[in-house]
Design a protein around this motif. Structure first.
Motif, PDB file in Angstrom:
ATOM      1  N   ALA A  51      47.997  43.958  47.585  1.00 43.18           N
ATOM      2  CA  ALA A  51      47.696  42.629  47.049  1.00 43.18           C
ATOM      3  C   ALA A  51      47.133  42.683  45.639  1.00 43.18           C
ATOM      4  CB  ALA A  51      46.696  41.917  47.956  1.00 43.18           C
ATOM      5  N   HIS A  52      47.303  41.565  44.955  1.00 41.17           N
ATOM      6  CA  HIS A  52      46.713  41.346  43.642  1.00 41.17           C
ATOM      7  C   HIS A  52      45.635  40.278  43.783  1.00 41.17           C
ATOM      8  CE1 HIS A  52      49.688  43.858  41.480  1.00 41.17           C
ATOM      9  NE2 HIS A  52      50.325  43.655  42.617  1.00 41.17           N
ATOM     10  N   PRO A  53      44.730  40.137  42.818  1.00 48.71           N
ATOM     11  CA  PRO A  53      43.491  39.383  43.026  1.00 48.71           C
ATOM     12  C   PRO A  53      43.640  37.878  43.220  1.00 48.71           C
ATOM     13  CG  PRO A  53      43.240  40.970  41.249  1.00 48.71           C
ATOM     14  CD  PRO A  53      44.714  40.895  41.561  1.00 48.71           C
ATOM     15  N   PHE A  54      42.471  37.310  43.541  1.00 50.26           N
ATOM     16  CA  PHE A  54      42.222  35.877  43.624  1.00 50.26           C
ATOM     17  C   PHE A  54      42.914  35.252  44.842  1.00 50.26           C
ATOM     18  CE2 PHE A  54      42.335  37.007  38.968  1.00 50.26           C
ATOM     19  CZ  PHE A  54      40.978  37.282  38.906  1.00 50.26           C
ATOM     20  N   ASP A  55      43.616  34.139  44.671  1.00 49.45           N
ATOM     21  CA  ASP A  55      44.167  33.438  45.831  1.00 49.45           C
ATOM     22  C   ASP A  55      45.077  34.339  46.666  1.00 49.45           C
ATOM     23  OD1 ASP A  55      43.217  31.520  43.921  1.00 49.45           O
ATOM     24  OD2 ASP A  55      44.257  29.961  45.032  1.00 49.45           O
ATOM     25  N   SER A  56      45.819  35.212  46.005  1.00 54.25           N
ATOM     26  CA  SER A  56      46.721  36.103  46.740  1.00 54.25           C
ATOM     27  C   SER A  56      45.949  37.157  47.522  1.00 54.25           C
ATOM     28  CB  SER A  56      47.698  36.778  45.769  1.00 54.25           C
ATOM     29  OG  SER A  56      47.023  37.312  44.649  1.00 54.25           O
ATOM     30  N   VAL A 109      45.438  47.201  50.443  1.00 52.10           N
ATOM     31  CA  VAL A 109      45.233  47.854  49.146  1.00 52.10           C
ATOM     32  C   VAL A 109      45.191  46.773  48.071  1.00 52.10           C
ATOM     33  CG1 VAL A 109      46.180  49.459  47.449  1.00 52.10           C
ATOM     34  CG2 VAL A 109      46.381  49.970  49.892  1.00 52.10           C
ATOM     35  N   LEU A 110      44.165  46.838  47.213  1.00 47.79           N
ATOM     36  CA  LEU A 110      43.969  45.843  46.165  1.00 47.79           C
ATOM     37  C   LEU A 110      44.067  46.519  44.801  1.00 47.79           C
ATOM     38  CD1 LEU A 110      43.075  42.921  45.340  1.00 47.79           C
ATOM     39  CD2 LEU A 110      40.725  43.780  45.406  1.00 47.79           C
ATOM     40  N   VAL A 111      44.781  45.893  43.862  1.00 48.41           N
ATOM     41  CA  VAL A 111      44.859  46.421  42.493  1.00 48.41           C
ATOM     42  C   VAL A 111      44.131  45.476  41.544  1.00 48.41           C
ATOM     43  CG1 VAL A 111      47.123  45.345  42.124  1.00 48.41           C
ATOM     44  CG2 VAL A 111      46.382  47.202  40.625  1.00 48.41           C
ATOM     45  N   ILE A 112      43.273  46.042  40.688  1.00 47.70           N
ATOM     46  CA  ILE A 112      42.487  45.267  39.725  1.00 47.70           C
ATOM     47  C   ILE A 112      42.989  45.596  38.320  1.00 47.70           C
ATOM     48  CG2 ILE A 112      40.204  44.841  38.772  1.00 47.70           C
ATOM     49  CD1 ILE A 112      40.432  43.751  41.548  1.00 47.70           C
TER      50      ILE A 112
END
Length: 437
Positions: free
Chosen positions: A81-86, A102-105
């Motif tokens: 996933a990518h940030p915020f609402d998603s 897994v999150l990417v910043i």
């Protein structure tokens, strides 16, 4: 693997979109399945053209409920996933299905990670300083943190020929939106620099957004009366971007775009949404790359007017441009090609998939989650009430201000009339006085 990739964005296209499209290509090339959850538009269409599946949503609360119902009926191995609402959508799906998350910043933000870090399998930062920023905010994620820099597609390679000219072409590229104002202002500083204004530069501007009209006017005003020209290309297809960059003698750009300019063999001035980093050279590249080419910093507090002008003046020497162009290409080939970045990403996702996650006891957790939901809704409603009341009071104040202005205008009109009458009386008295003498 069957990968769920939710992403939220405001603009139609940009560096984030190119980042994800590169990953989608790699997933499909390695025979993985990917479903991207995103807004409808050209990006969603491109994902489908590449062979990915798309679930379109405007990310409104009502529509996300539909998307959740649709996604929960499918089987996924991992959420990337990518940030915020998603991120909110992806995390809810991952916890419910008991699959890795897994999150990417990409920049200088932490997306409230302290609230849910225990549910995250890995966090990917695109540069070293972004990773440091995240750990400073949430030390608990340090053991889960990995740095995978942005990569550049193999389509971005130098032109085989180089033509010398008395004129110099500079290419500026950025998304022209409110969150990029610092970048837009730094470029304006370059155009208004009297030292730069005297140079024979033909400018190419690549990008579009909500601020285009305002800044196009400012840029055109800045070069008025000079020997400079400005060509606006707007957004151009990714396939056409390498050729546009090859037209330039140097590039001014943030993040991934800076890397793309370097890849085609152009000396590059890095300026991102958070900081000005300057000319990428053998002695500066490591520090600049650690900020993701301007993604970390203090914006205007870290910039002195004239800095970008200094860099442009340095690039007026053709030998300097050629040397930095060769260096830029070799640097990208060694450290920033997309194939290496995607191999690291795929390896990480495979490791996480094999590790798995411990299923959450949703029955035990439900009352806590439900309380949080009700509390947030109540807080949002109270906030909405306060905002409404504030707007109503502001409306009253605006009406009172307008009434005061109207009264002042009336008083000024009366005063003007009285002044005219007094002037007339004085003139009459003067005439009578003259007549009696």
């Amino acid at each position: 693997m069957n990968i769920l990739l939710p992403v939220f964005f405001h603009s139609a296209m940009g560096g984030l979109h190119r980042h994800i499209l590169s990953s989608v290509k790699a997933f499909i090339r390695e025979n993985h399945h990917v479903t991207v959850v995103c807004k409808p538009g050209p990006f969603a269409d491109e994902v489908e053209r590449l062979g990915g599946k798309v679930t379109r949503t405007d990310y409104s609360i009502e529509d996300v409920q539909r998307v959740i119902d649709e996604i929960m009926g499918n089987s996924f191995d991992i959420v990337y996933a990518h940030p915020f609402d998603s991120r909110q959508l992806g995390l809810a799906i991952a916890e419910s299905k008991a699959i890795p998350f897994v999150l990417v910043i990409h920049g200088m933000y932490y997306d409230e990670i302290e609230q849910y870090h225990s549910s995250v399998s890995r966090v990917i930062a695109v540069s070293e300083q972004i990773a440091t920023y995240l750990v400073e905010h949430c030390p608990a994620i340090e053991s889960k943190l990995t740095v995978i820099p942005n990569g550049v597609d193999d389509a971005f390679v130098p032109d085989a020929t180089s033509v010398s000219s008395e004129r110099v072409t500079g290419l500026f590229t950025s998304r022209l939106d409110a969150d990029k104002l610092f970048i837009l202002d730094v470029f304006l500083d370059a155009l208004e620099d009297e030292r730069v204004r005297s140079l024979p530069i033909d400018w190419i501007v690549v990008g579009d957004g909500t601020q285009r009209k305002k800044y196009a006017s400012r840029y055109e005003d800045a070069i008025e009366g000079t020997d400079q020209t400005m060509e606006w290309l707007g957004w151009i297809d990714q396939d056409d971007l390498p050729e546009a960059m090859r037209r330039a003698d140097f590039v001014i750009a943030p993040g991934r775009s800076a890397l793309e300019g370097m890849a085609v063999g152009k000396p590059t001035i890095a300026v991102g949404s958070k900081s000005y980093q300057g000319l990428v050279t053998p002695s500066t590249w490591n520090d600049i790359a650690s900020t993701n080419f301007g993604g970390i910093g203090t914006k205007y507090d870290g910039y002195t007017s004239g800095q970008i002008g200094d860099a442009i003046l340095e690039l007026m020497d053709e030998t300097t441009r050629q040397e930095l162009g060769r260096f830029s290409t070799s640097l990208v080939d060694e450290h920033f090609r997309d194939q290496g970045a995607q191999l690291l990403l795929l390896s990480l996702l495979e490791d996480v998939r094999q590790e798995g996650v411990e299923a959450i006891d949703l029955v035990h957790r439900y009352p806590h989650v439900r309380y949080d939901e009700l509390h947030v809704r109540r807080a949002n409603r109270i906030c909405s009430w306060k905002l409404t009341d504030r707007e109503q009071r502001l409306d009253v104040m605006r009406e009172e201000l307008e009434a005061t202005k109207r009264l002042l205008d009336e008083l000024q009109a009366i005063q003007a009339e009285q002044s005219a009458e007094i002037s007339h009386l004085r003139l009459t008295i003067q005439r009578l006085s003259d007549a009696t003498e």
